[in-house]
Design an enzyme around this catalytic site. Structure first.
Site, PDB file in Angstrom:
ATOM      1  N   SER A  35       8.505  18.493  27.086  1.00  0.00           N
ATOM      2  CA  SER A  35       8.698  18.257  28.128  1.00  0.00           C
ATOM      3  C   SER A  35       7.796  17.213  28.532  1.00  0.00           C
ATOM      4  O   SER A  35       6.731  16.623  27.388  1.00  0.00           O
ATOM      5  CB  SER A  35       7.859  19.861  28.231  1.00  0.00           C
ATOM      6  OG  SER A  35       8.327  20.091  29.277  1.00  0.00           O
ATOM      7  N   ARG A  36       7.304  17.326  29.405  1.00  0.00           N
ATOM      8  CA  ARG A  36       5.927  16.360  30.437  1.00  0.00           C
ATOM      9  C   ARG A  36       4.958  18.051  30.151  1.00  0.00           C
ATOM     10  O   ARG A  36       4.159  17.224  30.073  1.00  0.00           O
ATOM     11  CB  ARG A  36       6.453  16.575  31.803  1.00  0.00           C
ATOM     12  CG  ARG A  36       7.337  15.318  32.087  1.00  0.00           C
ATOM     13  CD  ARG A  36       7.535  14.102  31.367  1.00  0.00           C
ATOM     14  NE  ARG A  36       8.730  13.016  32.193  1.00  0.00           N
ATOM     15  CZ  ARG A  36       8.197  12.367  31.687  1.00  0.00           C
ATOM     16  NH1 ARG A  36       7.131  11.715  30.956  1.00  0.00           N
ATOM     17  NH2 ARG A  36       9.542  11.322  32.062  1.00  0.00           N
ATOM     18  N   TYR A  50       7.423  12.873  25.828  1.00  0.00           N
ATOM     19  CA  TYR A  50       8.434  11.997  24.985  1.00  0.00           C
ATOM     20  C   TYR A  50       8.952  10.880  24.280  1.00  0.00           C
ATOM     21  O   TYR A  50       8.973  10.727  23.140  1.00  0.00           O
ATOM     22  CB  TYR A  50       9.629  11.776  26.413  1.00  0.00           C
ATOM     23  CG  TYR A  50      10.245  12.426  27.588  1.00  0.00           C
ATOM     24  CD1 TYR A  50       9.334  13.582  27.416  1.00  0.00           C
ATOM     25  CD2 TYR A  50      11.167  11.554  28.690  1.00  0.00           C
ATOM     26  CE1 TYR A  50       9.667  15.308  28.367  1.00  0.00           C
ATOM     27  CE2 TYR A  50      10.786  13.027  29.875  1.00  0.00           C
ATOM     28  CZ  TYR A  50      10.373  13.875  30.138  1.00  0.00           C
ATOM     29  OH  TYR A  50      11.019  15.311  30.192  1.00  0.00           O
ATOM     30  N   ASP A 107      27.056  15.078  40.240  1.00  0.00           N
ATOM     31  CA  ASP A 107      26.584  16.026  39.063  1.00  0.00           C
ATOM     32  C   ASP A 107      28.219  16.923  39.358  1.00  0.00           C
ATOM     33  O   ASP A 107      28.100  17.825  38.319  1.00  0.00           O
ATOM     34  CB  ASP A 107      25.721  16.687  40.190  1.00  0.00           C
ATOM     35  CG  ASP A 107      25.107  18.070  39.710  1.00  0.00           C
ATOM     36  OD1 ASP A 107      24.511  17.805  38.822  1.00  0.00           O
ATOM     37  OD2 ASP A 107      25.580  19.769  39.721  1.00  0.00           O
ATOM     38  N   LYS A 139      25.602  13.916  31.204  1.00  0.00           N
ATOM     39  CA  LYS A 139      26.458  13.646  32.648  1.00  0.00           C
ATOM     40  C   LYS A 139      25.578  14.131  33.800  1.00  0.00           C
ATOM     41  O   LYS A 139      24.718  14.753  33.750  1.00  0.00           O
ATOM     42  CB  LYS A 139      27.367  14.004  31.857  1.00  0.00           C
ATOM     43  CG  LYS A 139      27.649  15.689  32.544  1.00  0.00           C
ATOM     44  CD  LYS A 139      28.037  15.555  33.972  1.00  0.00           C
ATOM     45  CE  LYS A 139      27.352  17.626  34.210  1.00  0.00           C
ATOM     46  NZ  LYS A 139      26.931  17.694  35.315  1.00  0.00           N
ATOM     47  N   ILE A 179      19.741  23.650  31.895  1.00  0.00           N
ATOM     48  CA  ILE A 179      20.662  22.902  30.711  1.00  0.00           C
ATOM     49  C   ILE A 179      20.370  22.848  29.253  1.00  0.00           C
ATOM     50  O   ILE A 179      20.973  23.177  28.216  1.00  0.00           O
ATOM     51  CB  ILE A 179      21.749  21.654  31.541  1.00  0.00           C
ATOM     52  CG1 ILE A 179      22.278  21.054  30.090  1.00  0.00           C
ATOM     53  CG2 ILE A 179      20.115  20.332  31.034  1.00  0.00           C
ATOM     54  CD1 ILE A 179      23.742  21.785  31.332  1.00  0.00           C
ATOM     55  N   ALA A 180      18.812  22.740  29.241  1.00  0.00           N
ATOM     56  CA  ALA A 180      18.322  22.331  27.789  1.00  0.00           C
ATOM     57  C   ALA A 180      18.646  23.680  26.933  1.00  0.00           C
ATOM     58  O   ALA A 180      18.597  23.684  25.688  1.00  0.00           O
ATOM     59  CB  ALA A 180      17.267  21.993  27.414  1.00  0.00           C
ATOM     60  N   HIS A 209      17.591   9.785  33.004  1.00  0.00           N
ATOM     61  CA  HIS A 209      18.445   9.702  31.957  1.00  0.00           C
ATOM     62  C   HIS A 209      18.259   7.907  30.963  1.00  0.00           C
ATOM     63  O   HIS A 209      18.440   8.173  30.076  1.00  0.00           O
ATOM     64  CB  HIS A 209      20.189   9.792  32.358  1.00  0.00           C
ATOM     65  CG  HIS A 209      20.172  10.976  33.012  1.00  0.00           C
ATOM     66  ND1 HIS A 209      21.574  11.724  32.500  1.00  0.00           N
ATOM     67  CD2 HIS A 209      19.984  12.517  32.345  1.00  0.00           C
ATOM     68  CE1 HIS A 209      21.871  12.736  32.930  1.00  0.00           C
ATOM     69  NE2 HIS A 209      20.471  13.078  32.677  1.00  0.00           N
TER      70      HIS A 209
END
Length: 328
Positions: free
Chosen positions: A35-36, A57, A177, A96, A14-15, A78
């Protein structure tokens, strides 16, 4: 209009879709990604032209040059990621569903208000020209009083216990979702507080809903909603009033076509409004516009509807006995 420096937290699918739209918006500047792992952030930054890449983050949240952050992490993260950004003075666009439940969302909204920051759910559907056209038809009385909405979002996904969609600890399940879209459609048109919520779900052994059916009853009509991973469906939306109807095309949440009919089924108007990029550009433009106008919420995606939808989904899950591990 002041250009907005954007950061993205998360580098998943989605990013990537969001970043494709971001680089094409003239009032948005791709500024940083986190990112992680630093490697993932650097690869993402290189692909889309972000000058900064962070391996945590927290580093992005503390970057004073960032005006807005898009949260693209799994649903279970989130709340934590949004609160991190708000605490550090960042305006937030959160994918979302914005949280696991309404209690989390209330805390997010409270902190945003306390800090005087802009917060918006990334409900891109509500910013698209087709959705705005449909709302204009309804508000102008073209179909009279809305009596019935039929909207489904069913997408066959083979079961994979490692996929976040099927993992309760990740906020998995069809409702949050997929179901969030048709429920948002219904609440936006018929109201935030249905008189009755009736729902059923197929819960798997891992504790998440593979499919569900939700009926929202209002004083003047009702909405019938199905969402799930077990079957594919014709995911259009039908909005019927006492003087006509509207059909939004297949995959209504991202459709570029809607048709207005009179009460006898004769076509009155057909609206076809193709995306400029991939459809995500409209929520980015709305976010930038609101920020430049000093708003703390979007009139297109108001906090009241986002919260109402979360409360409806809370009620459904309570009725199913479905809790996420974080809620126990």
């Amino acid at each position: 209009m002041k250009k907005i420096n954007w950061g993205i937290i998360g580098t998943g699918r989605i990013a990537h879709t969001f970043a494709q739209a971001l680089v094409g918006c003239e009032n948005a500047i791709p500024a940083a990604v986190a990112s992680r792992t630093l490697e993932k952030a650097e690869n993402f930054a290189s692909e889309f032209g972000f000058p900064k890449a962070y391996g945590s983050y927290e580093e992005l949240a503390r970057d004073s040059s960032i005006d807005a952050v898009y949260i693209a992490t799994p649903m279970s993260s989130h709340f934590k990621d949004t609160m991190l950004c708000l605490e550090n003075g960042k305006n937030v666009l959160c994918e979302k569903s914005v949280s696991l439940n309404s209690a989390e969302l209330e805390k997010m909204l409270s902190l945003a208000k306390e800090k005087g920051l802009f917060f918006m759910e990334a409900m891109w559907m509500k910013c698209k020209p087709t959705f705005l056209k449909v709302m204009n038809w309804i508000n102008c009385g073209n179909i009279g009083t809305v009596r019935y909405i039929k909207a489904d979002f069913c997408n066959f996904v083979p079961y994979n216990g490692d996929d976040r969609l099927f993992r309760a600890e990740c906020g998995g399940g069809a409702l949050l979702d997929l179901g969030v879209y048709p429920i948002t459609l219904a609440a936006s048109i018929m109201g935030n507080e249905p008189d009755e919520i009736i729902s059923f779900a197929h819960i798997d052994r891992g504790g998440i809903d593979l499919s569900n059916s939700v009926t929202l009853r209002y004083k003047e009509g009702f909405a019938s909603i199905n969402s799930g991973f077990e079957i594919a469906n014709n995911n259009n939306a039908v909005i019927s009033g006492d003087n006509g109807s509207i059909v939004i095309g297949d995959w209504f949440l991202c459709s570029c076509e809607a048709v207005l009919y009179d009460r006898n089924g004769a076509e009155l108007e057909r609206s076809v409004l193709p995306n400029e990029i991939n459809g995500y550009e409209y929520e980015i433009k709305e976010f930038c516009r609101c920020l430049n106008e000093g708003l703390t919420e979007s009139p297109l995606v108001p906090h009241s509807v986002t919260l109402a939808v979360m409360r409806i989904m809370d009620k459904c899950r309570r009725d199913w006995g479905m809790k996420f591990p974080q809620e126990l």
